[in-house]
Design a protein around this motif. Structure first.
Motif, short mmCIF file in Angstrom:
data_model
loop_
_atom_site.label_atom_id
_atom_site.label_comp_id
_atom_site.label_asym_id
_atom_site.label_seq_id
_atom_site.Cartn_x
_atom_site.Cartn_y
_atom_site.Cartn_z
N SER A 70 8.61 8.53 -2.02
CA SER A 70 9.40 9.28 -2.98
C SER A 70 10.43 8.34 -3.60
O SER A 70 10.69 7.26 -3.07
N GLU A 71 11.01 8.77 -4.69
CA GLU A 71 11.88 7.88 -5.46
C GLU A 71 13.13 7.44 -4.73
O GLU A 71 13.69 6.39 -5.03
N GLU A 72 13.60 8.25 -3.75
CA GLU A 72 14.85 7.87 -3.08
C GLU A 72 14.66 6.78 -2.03
O GLU A 72 15.63 6.26 -1.51
N ILE A 73 13.42 6.43 -1.72
CA ILE A 73 13.17 5.37 -0.75
C ILE A 73 13.20 4.01 -1.46
O ILE A 73 12.50 3.81 -2.45
N HIS A 123 -0.98 12.04 2.36
CA HIS A 123 -0.85 10.65 1.92
C HIS A 123 -1.11 9.67 3.06
O HIS A 123 -1.56 8.55 2.80
N ILE A 124 -0.84 10.08 4.30
CA ILE A 124 -1.15 9.21 5.44
C ILE A 124 -2.65 8.90 5.43
O ILE A 124 -3.07 7.76 5.63
N VAL A 125 -3.47 9.92 5.16
CA VAL A 125 -4.93 9.72 5.09
C VAL A 125 -5.26 8.73 3.97
O VAL A 125 -6.07 7.81 4.17
N ASP A 126 -4.63 8.88 2.81
CA ASP A 126 -4.86 7.95 1.71
C ASP A 126 -4.47 6.53 2.09
O ASP A 126 -5.18 5.57 1.76
N ILE A 127 -3.34 6.41 2.76
CA ILE A 127 -2.86 5.09 3.19
C ILE A 127 -3.86 4.46 4.16
O ILE A 127 -4.19 3.28 4.03
N ILE A 187 0.83 -1.21 0.00
CA ILE A 187 0.00 0.00 0.00
C ILE A 187 0.86 1.26 0.00
O ILE A 187 0.64 2.18 -0.79
N ILE A 188 1.86 1.32 0.89
CA ILE A 188 2.60 2.58 1.03
C ILE A 188 3.61 2.83 -0.09
O ILE A 188 3.98 3.96 -0.32
N LYS A 189 3.98 1.78 -0.81
CA LYS A 189 5.05 2.02 -1.79
C LYS A 189 4.65 2.99 -2.90
O LYS A 189 5.50 3.70 -3.41
N SER A 190 3.36 3.09 -3.19
CA SER A 190 2.95 4.04 -4.22
C SER A 190 2.99 5.50 -3.73
O SER A 190 2.89 6.42 -4.52
#
Length: 86
Positions: free
Chosen positions: A23-26, A47-51, A17-20
């Protein structure tokens, strides 16, 4: 189909779920239970709310605002899902 909710299943689903929202550096493969969602994984509060909405859909649970405030790390989030799904 086995729908057993285990720590490992929840972790894998949570990372999925959270990978989308990362950011790209993670690097997804380097995410650990100790990672702080905002400080370490650089996930913004919107994004926390979306997650949380994605987690609720995935596991068929409801996470109230107080509970969201307790979901600071990956492990906190796993624990919350396990608690709510029990």
């Amino acid at each position: 189909m086995d729908m057993t909710i285990t720590q490992e299943n929840v972790k894998n689903d949570l990372i999925e779920i959270i990978k989308s929202y990362l950011s790209e550096e993670i690097v997804v493969s380097e995410i650990s239970e100790d990672n702080h969602l905002i400080n370490d994984l650089k996930i913004n509060s919107a994004h926390i709310v979306d997650i949380v909405l994605d987690i609720e859909d995935k596991f068929g649970i409801l996470i109230d605002d107080d509970a969201i405030g307790e979901m600071n790390t990956v492990q906190d989030s796993i624990d919350m899902v396990l608690k709510k799904a029990a």
